[in-house]
Design a protein around this motif. Structure first.
Motif, PDB file in Angstrom:
ATOM      1  N   MET A 502       0.844  -1.200   0.000  1.00  0.00           N
ATOM      2  CA  MET A 502       0.000   0.000   0.000  1.00  0.00           C
ATOM      3  C   MET A 502       0.876   1.246   0.000  1.00  0.00           C
ATOM      4  O   MET A 502       2.008   1.227   0.483  1.00  0.00           O
ATOM      5  N   VAL A 503       0.326   2.335  -0.528  1.00  0.00           N
ATOM      6  CA  VAL A 503       0.944   3.656  -0.439  1.00  0.00           C
ATOM      7  C   VAL A 503       0.034   4.517   0.418  1.00  0.00           C
ATOM      8  O   VAL A 503      -1.166   4.623   0.142  1.00  0.00           O
ATOM      9  N   ASN A 504       0.587   5.126   1.454  1.00  0.00           N
ATOM     10  CA  ASN A 504      -0.236   5.838   2.430  1.00  0.00           C
ATOM     11  C   ASN A 504       0.080   7.326   2.472  1.00  0.00           C
ATOM     12  O   ASN A 504       1.197   7.747   2.172  1.00  0.00           O
ATOM     13  N   PRO A 505      -0.901   8.102   2.886  1.00  0.00           N
ATOM     14  CA  PRO A 505      -0.642   9.522   3.139  1.00  0.00           C
ATOM     15  C   PRO A 505      -0.009   9.709   4.512  1.00  0.00           C
ATOM     16  O   PRO A 505       0.184   8.753   5.261  1.00  0.00           O
ATOM     17  N   ASP A 506       0.293  10.948   4.858  1.00  0.00           N
ATOM     18  CA  ASP A 506       0.696  11.282   6.220  1.00  0.00           C
ATOM     19  C   ASP A 506      -0.604  11.419   7.015  1.00  0.00           C
ATOM     20  O   ASP A 506      -1.291  12.434   6.943  1.00  0.00           O
TER      21      ASP A 506
END
Length: 601
Positions: A502-506
């Motif tokens: 997964m790629v996550n935000p802050d």
């Protein structure tokens, strides 16, 4: 005096003592929303139907009253399905009201039409439809009764749009609380004789219904009788962990030695729960013991294996009856050694220590994740600090995934009704569960423990907390992967992780998006006639008013990103001191896996 069927439904909920309804609005049940406008029942406006259902489930588990959610037809009902399945498998009382197409539009594939019974009959105790306005109150009361009786579970009530606006002079029904069954004297005598004859008896507590504190009474009696108490998966707030009888939980993440003790017992008394696949490690342990089942469900649904005696009772009525028996009379030749050994094993397992000492984080991923060398927090240390700060009294809510195992292992419970977790493994419960907990019990600390994948399932319900004055603390463990699936892949397909990154935000910056200007809009805000799930605005409709009719002071959000172990403690202290919703974004290495279950020293 005549009133609409929709208003009669609301009046019935008031009479039943319902305090909150968790809603995503839709034009299919506008008359119920209108009835809620003047009602003492608070309307908690949610952002997605799955979140609304999970909030209702959390309130039910914490209060003992059926949780109430209201959604619109078709797409809205589809989103709510996850909470129905959770309530069904978890045996939690929930009533879901679903707006429906007008009766005259049925069976014509009309806009958002669907078959209520076809969808929900396999995952609900009952599916009802209010086709007669004069029975609106009666069927609402019946739904509440069915949801709570026997083995609790979900009930679905369909609300045809045209029926809701019809007038009726039917009175608001009186809702009589059904007294749970109480063990008979002969049943208790048979049980205590069995316990006295056993060499290694054990209790297993679980399910809902421990909010009265009866688990503490039962634990004191068991300690006096030298009997250890195990708890079912995510039901281990049933008794204080300070009890000398506390022997640990069964199911995912448990200590291997705890499971071995469960398997060693020659008599098992299940109270409020059953011998399921989770508790028995996939139907592999605990089947040879003499078995007593204490449940409100005469059908013993979800129980596997032998039943030598079944007692129909609630946790409260059973504990009340059993503690009247002299504990010394059931000891037989046993000493406290069996109980003390089991308690010592769990105590060592739950003792705070760094992950490096607890056997965590040995999984590799063959370089698949390029960020695997980033700084990471030692969760063994972090959760030890969190446990110290919370002191065993906070309400903890969990979604699903490996990230929750540190909380299960290291966070104590010393009071009942302090744990809400999806026992069916559903993702997305942690955030809405903590929001509901903070609304139902504002004097308690509500803490959500979730992974990054779990958070983004229903993280939008943070907005609901700001809108209604909730103050949850949300801890997001971010490893950039679906960690539970990765661990299974490493077991079955080593070195070939697939479909799990997964790629996550802050996540911490989410909280800064909410400030005093966001406001805490009243639940009685003017609603868009189009509804929240794809409804069409009436032809010729004028501008939709957007200003709330009543507003409350807004709250500021607090968020912090934590990348090292040293950063966690000061960040936690700032979050706990914040007067409003707070979030701590905790980064860990993707290779980190929960502490090994065979570590007990």
């Amino acid at each position: 005096m005549p009133r609409s069927a929709g208003h009669l439904i609301v009046d019935t909920l008031e009479t039943a003592g319902i305090e909150r309804v968790y809603a995503v609005p839709g034009e299919s049940y506008l008359d119920v929303l209108d009835g809620l406008y003047d009602s003492s029942v608070e309307t908690v406006v949610c952002r997605q139907e799955g979140g609304a259902g999970f909030m209702a489930l959390a309130e039910s588990r914490l209060t003992g009253r059926p949780g109430i959610a209201t959604v619109t037809r078709g797409p809205g009902a589809a989103n709510a399905m996850i909470s129905l399945h959770t309530a069904w498998q978890d045996a939690t009382a929930l009533v879901l009201f679903v707006g429906l197409v007008p009766i005259s539009d049925r069976s014509r594939e009309s806009f958002q039409e669907f078959g209520l019974s076809d969808w929900f009959s396999s995952t609900a105790k009952r599916v009802l439809t209010i086709d007669d306005e004069h029975r609106a109150g009666e069927l609402t009361a019946e739904a509440l009764r069915i949801a709570s009786s026997g083995r609790p579970g979900p009930v679905v009530v369909g609300l045809p749009e045209d029926v809701l606006v019809r007038l009726t002079e039917a009175p608001t029904p009186t809702i009589a609380e059904a007294a749970p069954p109480t063990p008979a004297t002969a049943e208790l005598e048979s049980l205590t004789a069995r316990i006295a004859a056993a060499t290694h008896p054990a209790f297993v507590l679980g399910g809902d219904g421990w909010h009265s504190g009866c688990g503490a009474d039962l634990a004191r009696w068991a300690a006096s009788a030298g009997i250890p108490i195990f708890c079912d998966w995510r039901a281990y707030d049933a008794l204080p962990h300070s009890s000398p009888a506390w022997a640990g939980w069964l199911g995912y993440g448990r200590a291997d030695a705890v499971a071995a003790g469960f398997a060693e017992a020659d008599q098992l008394v299940f109270v409020g729960c059953t011998r399921s696949d989770v508790a028995s490690d996939g139907y592999t342990i605990g089947f040879d013991a003499e078995t007593v089942l204490v449940t409100g469900d005469p059908e013993a649904r979800q129980h596997a294996g032998r039943i030598d005696q079944q007692i129909l009772a609630s946790p409260h009525t059973f504990a009340e009856a059993l503690i009247s028996v002299d504990a010394g009379s059931v000891r037989g030749a046993r000493t406290d050694a069996w109980m003390a050994e089991r308690a010592a094993i769990q105590s060592r397992f739950a003792a705070h220590r760094p992950d490096a000492e607890a056997g965590a984080g040995a999984t590799t991923e063959s370089g698949t994740h390029p960020d695997s060398t980033r700084p990471g927090v030692d969760l063994g240390v972090a959760f030890g600090i969190l446990d110290d700060r919370l002191g065993g009294d906070a309400i903890l809510t969990y979604g699903a995934g490996n990230a929750t195992i540190w909380g299960h292992r290291f966070l104590r419970h010393n009071a009942p009704a302090r744990l809400v977790g999806a026992r069916n493994g559903a993702m997305g419960l942690a955030v809405p569960g903590a929001v509901a907990a903070s609304l139902a019990f504002p004097e308690r600390r509500a803490v959500a423990i979730c992974g990054d994948g779990d958070f983004l399932m229903n993280g939008q319900e943070i907005a609901t907390a700001f809108a209604h004055g909730g103050t949850p603390l949300i801890i997001v463990i971010d490893n950039g992967v679906y960690g539970t699936i990765v661990s299974h892949q490493e077991n079955h397909y080593p070195g070939r992780p697939s479909g799990t990154r997964m790629v996550n935000p802050d996540f911490a910056t989410w909280m800064s998006a909410f400030d005093e200007r966001s406001g805490a809009a009243s639940a009685k805000s003017t609603l868009d006639d189009a509804g929240a799930n794809g409804g069409a605005a009436p032809a010729g409709a004028g501008p939709v008013p957007t200003a709330p009719e009543v507003s409350a002071p807004g709250m500021a959000g607090h968020g912090e990103r934590v990348e090292t172990t040293a950063e966690f403690e000061p960040a936690l202290d700032r979050a706990l001191a914040h007067n409003g919703p707070a979030l701590i974004h905790v980064l860990i290495d993707p290779a980190t896996m929960p502490p090994a279950g065979d570590e007990t020293s």
